[in-house]
Scaffold this motif. Structure first.
Motif, PDB file in Angstrom:
ATOM      1  N   GLN A  38       0.849  32.560  18.584  1.00 37.21           N
ATOM      2  CA  GLN A  38       0.644  32.036  17.241  1.00 37.21           C
ATOM      3  C   GLN A  38       1.937  31.369  16.787  1.00 37.21           C
ATOM      4  O   GLN A  38       3.027  31.914  16.984  1.00 37.21           O
ATOM      5  N   VAL A  39       1.830  30.198  16.192  1.00 36.06           N
ATOM      6  CA  VAL A  39       3.019  29.483  15.728  1.00 36.06           C
ATOM      7  C   VAL A  39       2.833  29.062  14.273  1.00 36.06           C
ATOM      8  O   VAL A  39       1.703  28.966  13.775  1.00 36.06           O
ATOM      9  N   LEU A  40       3.963  28.797  13.620  1.00 28.92           N
ATOM     10  CA  LEU A  40       3.973  28.338  12.232  1.00 28.92           C
ATOM     11  C   LEU A  40       4.530  26.923  12.167  1.00 28.92           C
ATOM     12  O   LEU A  40       5.252  26.487  13.069  1.00 28.92           O
ATOM     13  N   ALA A  41       4.212  26.217  11.113  1.00 29.52           N
ATOM     14  CA  ALA A  41       4.752  24.873  10.924  1.00 29.52           C
ATOM     15  C   ALA A  41       6.263  24.963  10.751  1.00 29.52           C
ATOM     16  O   ALA A  41       6.761  25.756   9.945  1.00 29.52           O
TER      17      ALA A  41
ATOM     18  N   SER B 117       2.856  18.683  27.928  1.00 25.26           N
ATOM     19  CA  SER B 117       2.726  18.771  26.470  1.00 25.26           C
ATOM     20  C   SER B 117       2.321  20.181  26.059  1.00 25.26           C
ATOM     21  O   SER B 117       1.726  20.932  26.837  1.00 25.26           O
ATOM     22  N   ILE B 118       2.652  20.500  24.824  1.00 25.20           N
ATOM     23  CA  ILE B 118       2.188  21.742  24.213  1.00 25.20           C
ATOM     24  C   ILE B 118       1.041  21.385  23.277  1.00 25.20           C
ATOM     25  O   ILE B 118       1.200  20.557  22.379  1.00 25.20           O
ATOM     26  N   VAL B 119      -0.113  21.978  23.508  1.00 20.82           N
ATOM     27  CA  VAL B 119      -1.303  21.710  22.697  1.00 20.82           C
ATOM     28  C   VAL B 119      -1.521  22.888  21.760  1.00 20.82           C
ATOM     29  O   VAL B 119      -1.595  24.041  22.207  1.00 20.82           O
ATOM     30  N   ILE B 120      -1.608  22.605  20.454  1.00 18.69           N
ATOM     31  CA  ILE B 120      -1.780  23.667  19.465  1.00 18.69           C
ATOM     32  C   ILE B 120      -3.102  23.475  18.732  1.00 18.69           C
ATOM     33  O   ILE B 120      -3.406  22.382  18.243  1.00 18.69           O
ATOM     34  N   GLU B 121      -3.881  24.534  18.683  1.00 15.60           N
ATOM     35  CA  GLU B 121      -5.126  24.535  17.923  1.00 15.60           C
ATOM     36  C   GLU B 121      -4.781  24.685  16.447  1.00 15.60           C
ATOM     37  O   GLU B 121      -4.357  25.753  16.003  1.00 15.60           O
ATOM     38  N   ASN B 122      -4.911  23.606  15.710  1.00 14.96           N
ATOM     39  CA  ASN B 122      -4.499  23.553  14.311  1.00 14.96           C
ATOM     40  C   ASN B 122      -5.430  24.404  13.445  1.00 14.96           C
ATOM     41  O   ASN B 122      -6.644  24.195  13.436  1.00 14.96           O
ATOM     42  N   ASP B 123      -4.839  25.362  12.684  1.00 10.34           N
ATOM     43  CA  ASP B 123      -5.683  26.203  11.825  1.00 10.34           C
ATOM     44  C   ASP B 123      -5.907  25.577  10.450  1.00 10.34           C
ATOM     45  O   ASP B 123      -6.631  26.137   9.610  1.00 10.34           O
ATOM     46  N   GLY B 124      -5.292  24.417  10.190  1.00 12.69           N
ATOM     47  CA  GLY B 124      -5.497  23.718   8.934  1.00 12.69           C
ATOM     48  C   GLY B 124      -4.777  24.307   7.741  1.00 12.69           C
ATOM     49  O   GLY B 124      -4.909  23.811   6.618  1.00 12.69           O
ATOM     50  N   GLN B 125      -3.977  25.353   7.965  1.00 13.99           N
ATOM     51  CA  GLN B 125      -3.285  26.016   6.853  1.00 13.99           C
ATOM     52  C   GLN B 125      -1.862  25.497   6.644  1.00 13.99           C
ATOM     53  O   GLN B 125      -1.309  25.587   5.553  1.00 13.99           O
ATOM     54  N   TYR B 126      -1.230  25.027   7.689  1.00 18.28           N
ATOM     55  CA  TYR B 126       0.141  24.510   7.655  1.00 18.28           C
ATOM     56  C   TYR B 126       1.116  25.524   7.046  1.00 18.28           C
ATOM     57  O   TYR B 126       1.971  25.202   6.221  1.00 18.28           O
TER      58      TYR B 126
ATOM     59  N   ILE C 122       0.857  -1.190   0.000  1.00 21.52           N
ATOM     60  CA  ILE C 122       0.000   0.000   0.000  1.00 21.52           C
ATOM     61  C   ILE C 122       0.893   1.239   0.000  1.00 21.52           C
ATOM     62  O   ILE C 122       1.635   1.469   0.953  1.00 21.52           O
ATOM     63  N   PRO C 123       0.861   2.043  -1.070  1.00 18.34           N
ATOM     64  CA  PRO C 123       1.746   3.216  -1.132  1.00 18.34           C
ATOM     65  C   PRO C 123       1.365   4.270  -0.099  1.00 18.34           C
ATOM     66  O   PRO C 123       0.230   4.309   0.397  1.00 18.34           O
ATOM     67  N   PHE C 124       2.330   5.132   0.208  1.00 17.61           N
ATOM     68  CA  PHE C 124       2.092   6.210   1.159  1.00 17.61           C
ATOM     69  C   PHE C 124       0.962   7.128   0.694  1.00 17.61           C
ATOM     70  O   PHE C 124       0.828   7.437  -0.498  1.00 17.61           O
ATOM     71  N   GLN C 125       0.172   7.583   1.647  1.00 22.17           N
ATOM     72  CA  GLN C 125      -0.725   8.707   1.437  1.00 22.17           C
ATOM     73  C   GLN C 125      -0.475   9.696   2.567  1.00 22.17           C
ATOM     74  O   GLN C 125      -0.112   9.303   3.677  1.00 22.17           O
ATOM     75  N   THR C 126      -0.606  10.962   2.267  1.00 18.29           N
ATOM     76  CA  THR C 126      -0.385  12.000   3.281  1.00 18.29           C
ATOM     77  C   THR C 126      -1.689  12.286   4.012  1.00 18.29           C
ATOM     78  O   THR C 126      -2.727  12.501   3.379  1.00 18.29           O
ATOM     79  N   TRP C 127      -1.627  12.255   5.336  1.00 15.13           N
ATOM     80  CA  TRP C 127      -2.809  12.534   6.150  1.00 15.13           C
ATOM     81  C   TRP C 127      -2.628  13.877   6.840  1.00 15.13           C
ATOM     82  O   TRP C 127      -1.692  14.073   7.616  1.00 15.13           O
ATOM     83  N   LEU C 128      -3.515  14.817   6.544  1.00 16.08           N
ATOM     84  CA  LEU C 128      -3.480  16.123   7.202  1.00 16.08           C
ATOM     85  C   LEU C 128      -4.469  16.112   8.359  1.00 16.08           C
ATOM     86  O   LEU C 128      -5.679  15.943   8.146  1.00 16.08           O
ATOM     87  N   PRO C 129      -3.989  16.252   9.573  1.00 13.15           N
ATOM     88  CA  PRO C 129      -4.860  16.147  10.757  1.00 13.15           C
ATOM     89  C   PRO C 129      -5.891  17.260  10.822  1.00 13.15           C
ATOM     90  O   PRO C 129      -5.688  18.349  10.296  1.00 13.15           O
ATOM     91  N   LYS C 130      -6.976  16.941  11.515  1.00 13.18           N
ATOM     92  CA  LYS C 130      -8.087  17.891  11.623  1.00 13.18           C
ATOM     93  C   LYS C 130      -8.200  18.507  13.012  1.00 13.18           C
ATOM     94  O   LYS C 130      -8.652  19.635  13.174  1.00 13.18           O
ATOM     95  N   GLY C 131      -7.798  17.740  14.033  1.00  6.91           N
ATOM     96  CA  GLY C 131      -7.987  18.207  15.399  1.00  6.91           C
ATOM     97  C   GLY C 131      -6.774  18.917  15.974  1.00  6.91           C
ATOM     98  O   GLY C 131      -5.809  19.231  15.271  1.00  6.91           O
ATOM     99  N   ASP C 132      -6.844  19.162  17.290  1.00  2.00           N
ATOM    100  CA  ASP C 132      -5.709  19.771  17.985  1.00  2.00           C
ATOM    101  C   ASP C 132      -4.481  18.878  17.874  1.00  2.00           C
ATOM    102  O   ASP C 132      -4.585  17.654  17.797  1.00  2.00           O
ATOM    103  N   MET C 133      -3.309  19.512  17.882  1.00  2.00           N
ATOM    104  CA  MET C 133      -2.039  18.790  17.836  1.00  2.00           C
ATOM    105  C   MET C 133      -1.401  18.827  19.219  1.00  2.00           C
ATOM    106  O   MET C 133      -1.406  19.876  19.887  1.00  2.00           O
TER     107      MET C 133
END
Length: 445
Positions: A54-57, A96-105, A22-33
């Motif tokens: 505010q943080v950046l990828a 842990s550091i919890v980040i609210e993912n904005d989905g923009q990466y 099964i080849p790789f597929q990229t999974w972009l998370p939806k919830g908090d990181m």
């Protein structure tokens, strides 16, 4: 060339047919990181962000706090939601550091900048590896910049990229070698610049022909890098087995591979070195396998570190229809960690989620009897230990005999003895508990 195999070992059902092709597929998370501060061997990282930031990828969010420690970068863009304890795969909790993912990466400045590694000095390469937060991605989590700085670099004879992937069900390194062979060889070439007298070796079990072909093609023009094929056998991926097979050396308790002239890193770690040095890309993602007979669509994923395991199951389509799985494992069935639920996240050193319809441990407990003194456990132990005698000492709490006469602390907890035991005795679990109690007593002293 040294031996193609090592002493002892076992041949469990490898379970790789579920996901191996099964080849790789990229999974972009939806919830908090969630980023645990101690997802590596050594001292936990120290936060450099605060709640509300505010943080950046790719941005540093926690820095190494000591020599044996590692940086942690965010794998998403968003807002720091909290710095608090969160559950880990062991069932305990870590800061842990919890980040609210904005989905923009949205990437931090400079990520992706091309660099010619031949223009860098050794210290500059090590600085880049350290800044990227790279650790052993095969499971150990040892900070890579420390491993690449042994006391006597001129004494290193072998730099080994470990592509054995002998743990059942897990296939992400296989896919990594098939698809990113050039980057793995590139990382190995970077590592070799640090060790002028070393040869590069890519160790692969012979049950991965596609990976072998890809890696041999990638290193065909290299004079000091070769593929070393080995007989499929568990636990071939352990450092001690690798030392035996590649270098003909044996390392004892307290020794490191560097003590016998070797540096060993998982192929995923070697690729991460290439990405960090040549692409200015810190460790934000990794290969990950979701597999098992209870999984609807077993798969191999490129997953962001900090992603919830529940999302990993979602990526695989959930459980098979009508199946209520009895066993959830972070990792594989031999050395993985059993979990009561999926309320945890992918750390740097986590490479798989294995879900089984039946619990083999529970089944073994129902069949357990007293030791029948057959000696199979000693026959398969890759270190030549005597598990039968170790178990007797451990049960009596005779820790002096266990440690000093039977060398029980040498045990690598591979589980080979438990696997072959006809009496179904939980030997590995007993040895892990005994080691924990001995080490706790040492720390108390």
């Amino acid at each position: 060339m040294y031996n193609k195999t090592f002493r002892g070992g076992v041949h469990p059902d490898d379970g790789k047919s579920f996901a191996r092709d099964i080849p790789f597929q990229t999974w972009l998370p939806k919830g908090d990181m969630v980023f645990h501060l101690n997802q590596h061997i050594g001292k936990p990282a120290k936060p450099v962000v605060q709640k509300g930031d505010q943080v950046l990828a790719g941005q540093l969010i926690a820095e190494a706090d000591g020599f044996v420690s590692a940086n942690i970068v965010s794998s998403c863009s968003g807002k720091v939601k909290a710095i608090e304890k969160r559950k880990n795969v062991l069932g305990t909790s870590d800061m842990s550091i919890v980040i609210e993912n904005d989905g923009q990466y949205t990437l931090a400045e400079g990520i992706g900048t091309e660099v010619d590694y031949t223009t860098l000095t050794g210290p500059e390469i090590l600085d880049k590896v350290k800044a990227a937060g790279i650790v052993g991605l095969g499971g150990a989590g040892f900070p890579t910049h420390v491993k690449l700085a042994p006391k006597n670099p001129n004494d290193i004879r072998f730099v080994i990229a470990n592509g054995a992937e002998c743990e059942p069900y897990i296939c992400c390194d296989d896919q990594l070698m098939r698809n990113y062979a050039d980057e793995i060889v590139g990382g190995l070439k970077i590592m070799l610049t640090l060790f002028p007298n070393a040869e590069g070796v890519i160790l692969i079990e012979e049950n991965k022909p596609e990976a072998i072909a890809a890696m041999e093609k990638a290193c065909s023009g290299e004079s000091n890098i070769r593929v070393h094929r080995v007989v499929p056998k568990y636990p071939q991926g352990g450092e001690r087995a690798i030392m035996d097979v590649v270098a003909g050396k044996h390392i004892k308790l307290g020794m490191l591979p560097a003590d016998v002239g070797c540096v060993v890193d998982n192929v995923a770690t070697v690729r991460a070195i290439y990405r960090a040095v040549c692409k200015s890309e810190p460790l934000m993602e990794r290969g990950f396998t979701v597999s098992g007979d209870a999984v609807k669509n077993p798969c191999n994923l490129i997953v962001k570190i900090g992603t919830g395991l529940e999302e990993m199951l979602e990526a695989a389509g959930g459980f098979k229809d009508g199946v209520e799985p009895e066993k959830l494992l972070c990792g594989g069935p031999m050395m993985g960690f059993a979990m009561s639920d999926l309320d945890a996240v992918v750390n740097k050193n986590n490479n798989a989620l294995t879900i089984l319809a039946k619990d083999p441990v529970a089944q073994a407990e129902e069949q357990q009897t007293a030791c029948i003194r057959c000696g199979r456990c000693a026959h398969v132990c890759p270190l030549g230990l005597t598990p039968q005698m170790m178990a007797a000492a451990a049960e009596k709490k005779d820790y002096d005999r266990y440690e000093n006469k039977l060398y029980g602390l040498e045990c690598i907890a591979c589980g080979s003895c438990t696997f072959v035991c006809p009496a179904k005795r939980p030997l590995m679990q007993l040895f892990k508990q005994t080691k924990s109690e001995i080490m706790a007593a040492k720390r108390k002293k």
